[in-house]
Design an enzyme around this catalytic site. Structure first.
Site, PDB file in Angstrom:
ATOM      1  N   ARG A   1      -6.065   5.751  -8.023  1.00  0.00           N
ATOM      2  CA  ARG A   1      -5.868   7.197  -8.041  1.00  0.00           C
ATOM      3  C   ARG A   1      -5.851   7.728  -9.477  1.00  0.00           C
ATOM      4  NH1 ARG A   1      -0.519   7.252  -4.546  1.00  0.00           N
ATOM      5  NH2 ARG A   1      -0.591   9.520  -4.888  1.00  0.00           N
ATOM      6  N   LEU A  43       0.850  -1.184   0.000  1.00  0.00           N
ATOM      7  CA  LEU A  43       0.000   0.000   0.000  1.00  0.00           C
ATOM      8  C   LEU A  43       0.886   1.233   0.000  1.00  0.00           C
ATOM      9  CD1 LEU A  43      -2.629  -0.973   2.759  1.00  0.00           C
ATOM     10  CD2 LEU A  43      -2.865  -1.218   0.269  1.00  0.00           C
ATOM     11  N   ASP A  44       0.415   2.298  -0.653  1.00  0.00           N
ATOM     12  CA  ASP A  44       1.139   3.557  -0.615  1.00  0.00           C
ATOM     13  C   ASP A  44       1.214   4.076   0.819  1.00  0.00           C
ATOM     14  OD1 ASP A  44       1.399   3.545  -3.394  1.00  0.00           O
ATOM     15  OD2 ASP A  44      -0.526   4.547  -3.665  1.00  0.00           O
ATOM     16  N   ARG A  45       2.146   4.970   1.047  1.00  0.00           N
ATOM     17  CA  ARG A  45       2.388   5.506   2.380  1.00  0.00           C
ATOM     18  C   ARG A  45       1.114   6.001   3.059  1.00  0.00           C
ATOM     19  NH1 ARG A  45       7.186   9.283   4.316  1.00  0.00           N
ATOM     20  NH2 ARG A  45       6.355  10.009   6.288  1.00  0.00           N
TER      21      ARG A  45
END
Length: 313
Positions: free
Chosen positions: A246, A140-142
């Protein structure tokens, strides 16, 4: 030293499996990678048949008991144990399911040496006096919150990685997006790197990789004081491209607020409004169906309608 012992009772059915009439074929048929088999060969009593050390090419007979011993005596190097928040949703000898908070990178990198999920896990297992090699299965992204899987040992990592490749680990996300999202739909648009950037992605029909995202609107609201409309969306992926949700949501005119790359509007949330809500998969060792859900974080609950939509799922 940490050990994981697996036992297999050999039957006639076992021997009918393709190339499983000897130990090497059996292990291959059960998803043991070449690297794991090499580790077992180099481990004392790594492979035993009926309680006695066995050669990898020894035959198997009905009634045999094959015992596999996986061992770990060292931890991941260069990962500093740090007492950080760590929400463990599920843990057994083969895997962990973690509920990751926002503002926590998955892996250490330049500028992120002691603030990552890896640091938190290293601390957790150091307190248990257990060696731990960090093996993150779905990333997962930050600033994306929610569920992800860690493998506890090299065999479960091999099995889980193969499951990801076969799309047998199903992920469902929640996102807040700008505007009134259509009731449901699919975005089928290839994604590639933006020219001149190593991070940013875009829809690129000519050079992008295939990407497909399914979405459904769960709720809709106008946030007081902003005059802006927002929708709460459920999303699932057929592919796993970098920044897929996104990029796809921006592509159809409904970007995520708080997204520093694709829509840096922080009027309602201070980070990209994306949450890994649900994970479903079969346990790689036991085959048991696993189903985990994570509540929508408070910063994504923009209104009563959003909270109601989540509470009825």
């Amino acid at each position: 030293m940490w050990k994981r012992i697996l036992e297999y009772q050999i039957t006639e059915t076992t021997l009918q499996t393709k190339n499983a009439n000897h130990i090497h074929g059996f292990l291959k048929a059960h998803g043991y990678s070449s690297a794991v088999i090499r580790h077992l060969k180099e481990t004392g009593n790594g492979i035993c048949r009926n309680g006695t050390w066995a050669h990898i090419h020894d035959p198997l007979m009905p009634g045999d008991m094959l015992t596999i011993q996986l061992t770990e005596d060292t931890s991941s190097q260069n990962i500093l144990p740090v007492p950080l928040p760590l929400s463990i949703v599920y843990e057994d000898e083969d895997l962990l399911v973690i509920d990751k908070p926002a503002n926590m990178p998955i892996h250490p990198s330049q500028g992120n040496y002691d603030n990552t999920l890896a640091n938190a896990c290293a601390w957790y297992f150091s307190q248990k006096n257990e060696p731990f090699t960090y093996r993150c299965i779905n990333r997962l992204d930050r600033d994306t919150t929610g569920l992800l899987i860690l493998a506890r040992h090299m065999y479960s990592a091999s099995l889980l990685s193969a499951m990801v490749a076969r799309r047998e680990i199903h992920r469902e996300y929640r996102a807040v997006v700008e505007g009134l999202l259509p009731e449901c739909g699919t975005v089928d648009a290839p994604i590639g790197r933006c020219e001149g950037s190593t991070i940013e992605r875009e829809v690129n029909v000519e050079n992008g990789e295939p990407a497909r995202t399914h979405f459904k609107r769960l709720a809709h609201t106008t946030v007081p004081g902003t005059g802006k409309e927002y929708s709460l969306a459920a999303l699932s992926l057929e592919t796993g491209r970098t920044h897929q949700i996104r990029v796809h949501m921006k592509h159809i005119g409904h970007p995520l607020p708080g997204d520093f790359l694709y829509n840096p509007d922080y009027s309602v949330i201070g980070r990209q409004a994306l949450h890994s809500y649900r994970l479903t998969f079969r346990h790689p060792i036991t085959g048991t169906k696993m189903d985990f859900r994570s509540p929508l974080p408070d910063d994504m609950v923009l209104c009563h309608e959003f909270r109601e939509a989540v509470s009825h799922q």
